[in-house]
Design a protein around this motif. Structure first.
Motif, mmCIF file in Angstrom:
data_model
loop_
_atom_site.group_PDB
_atom_site.id
_atom_site.type_symbol
_atom_site.label_atom_id
_atom_site.label_comp_id
_atom_site.label_asym_id
_atom_site.label_seq_id
_atom_site.Cartn_x
_atom_site.Cartn_y
_atom_site.Cartn_z
ATOM 1 N N UNK A 1 106.383 105.989 -82.965
ATOM 2 C CA UNK A 1 107.054 106.767 -81.855
ATOM 3 C C UNK A 1 107.157 106.207 -80.546
ATOM 4 N N UNK A 2 106.174 105.264 -80.265
ATOM 5 C CA UNK A 2 106.533 104.341 -79.120
ATOM 6 C C UNK A 2 108.046 103.615 -79.114
ATOM 7 N N UNK B 1 111.512 103.583 -77.368
ATOM 8 C CA UNK B 1 111.626 102.477 -76.620
ATOM 9 C C UNK B 1 111.005 102.790 -75.173
ATOM 10 N N UNK B 2 109.913 103.146 -75.036
ATOM 11 C CA UNK B 2 109.094 103.247 -73.775
ATOM 12 C C UNK B 2 108.630 101.852 -73.296
ATOM 13 N N UNK C 1 105.404 95.357 -85.649
ATOM 14 C CA UNK C 1 105.250 95.313 -84.246
ATOM 15 C C UNK C 1 105.731 93.685 -83.875
ATOM 16 N N UNK C 2 105.124 92.907 -84.354
ATOM 17 C CA UNK C 2 105.412 91.377 -84.058
ATOM 18 C C UNK C 2 106.226 90.843 -85.212
ATOM 19 N N UNK C 3 106.203 91.393 -86.332
ATOM 20 C CA UNK C 3 107.035 90.811 -87.548
ATOM 21 C C UNK C 3 107.463 92.039 -88.361
ATOM 22 N N UNK D 1 117.072 99.860 -77.182
ATOM 23 C CA UNK D 1 117.454 101.165 -76.551
ATOM 24 C C UNK D 1 116.763 102.389 -77.470
ATOM 25 N N UNK D 2 116.490 103.395 -77.157
ATOM 26 C CA UNK D 2 115.944 104.344 -78.057
ATOM 27 C C UNK D 2 116.548 104.845 -79.277
#
Length: 342
Positions: A42-43, A47-48, A115-117, A10-11
């Protein structure tokens, strides 16, 4: 240790206590001093749609950082405790065709730090030694923290020769601003930058833009006339991801012009392919940094007097992360730095 965590789907981001990362035999443990807030962060905070597909909570976020090495794995050489370092946030497989050929920035199996870790918005981060860049000459910690986006700017700006060329940069965000400074330092004749934020355009003038153009009230063609350009721009650097920006850039390139595209569009859009073909315009996509040629170029540019200090417009302690992210999300300034020593 304290870390900024995407705890839930969630945001929001949460400052939480998490275990210190363990260091494998080929890894380095770094005590983080400064971090830079990126559009990717920021994305994830918002939570876009992109974040929902790319990120699995819980996750320590962040990938722009600098710090001091405090521990190295048994297989690590050339890096020692006490070294001041930054980190390449793209972790690659090392075994695919491109990795084996030395083109690691083209690895199809890239995993993104934060992002992935688990990432670097924390008091400590562990990173493979091959992703660690040691600063062999002194660099201001705030500047060292933004070597990742600085690398985006350098990779994009130096994709084509710039000496004596007329350069158009669409988008005066932090990376666009750094590209202005790089293009000017690299010998461009004119550097024109476009945006709709007067605050960012003023920053562009500070770092060396020949003309900073607010395209909400003027056109790129107006800018050409103001500078006395008759045949269009030689090199374009598209930093915004805005469809209108790329279309306007294409309409104002000279025949044989070259465009490097870093800005990531949110969706597909049409362009005038007939113009691209008949004007023999080159389009080159840019992603990340060349490992580690871009990093070498960054260090040399700074040693040669390139000044990025004006690009940093916000500095906060990590406990004030809400204010820092709000500042970055306004989209009117430059880079925002979090201090993890405060």
């Amino acid at each position: 240790m304290k870390a900024l965590v995407k705890e839930k789907a969630e945001p929001g981001l949460w400052l939480a206590d998490v275990p210190e990362p363990e260091t494998g035999p080929g890894e380095v443990l770094i005590q983080v001093e400064r971090t830079g807030i990126c559009g990717t962060d920021l994305h994830i905070r918002a939570w876009d749609g992109w974040a929902q597909q790319a990120v699995s909570a819980p996750l320590v976020v962040g990938h722009e950082f600098t710090g001091e090495v405090v521990e190295t794995g048994r297989d690590v050489t050339g890096i020692k405790p006490g070294d001041r370092v930054s980190g390449e946030g793209h972790l690659v497989c090392g075994t695919c065709r491109n990795c084996l050929a030395g083109r690691r920035h083209l690895c199809r199996a890239t995993v993104g730090l934060g992002v992935g870790r688990d990432g670097a918005f924390a008091q400590y981060v562990a990173l493979p030694a091959e992703n660690v860049w040691v600063h062999r000459t002194p660099v201001d910690p705030d500047i060292a923290a933004i070597f990742d986006p600085f690398g985006n700017a350098v990779h994009t700006a130096l994709s084509f020769p710039l000496v004596g060329e007329d350069v158009l940069i669409t988008g005066a965000g932090p990376i666009g601003l750094m590209a202005v400074a790089v293009a000017r330092h690299a010998g461009a004749r004119n550097v024109v930058v476009t945006d709709v934020s007067e605050e960012r355009l003023e920053l562009a003038r500070t770092v060396g833009a020949s003309l900073a153009l607010n395209v909400s009230g003027a056109s790129i063609a107006d800018g050409q006339r103001a500078l006395g350009l008759r045949e269009g721009f030689d090199v374009g650097l598209e930093m915004s991801g805005n469809p209108v920006a790329l279309r306007d850039m294409l309409a104002n390139m000279t025949h044989g012009g070259k465009i490097a595209m870093l800005g990531l569009p949110a969706e597909e859009f049409a362009v005038d392919w007939a113009r691209i073909v008949t004007s023999m315009i080159t389009l080159k996509g840019i992603y990340g940094r060349e490992m580690f040629e871009t990093w070498y170029a960054m260090s040399v540019l700074l040693e040669g007097g390139l000044d990025l200090a004006p690009v940093i417009t916000g500095r906060y302690g990590y406990r004030d992360h809400e204010a820092a992210f709000a500042d970055a999300a306004r989209g009117r300034g430059g880079k925002v730095i979090l201090d993890w020593t405060a």
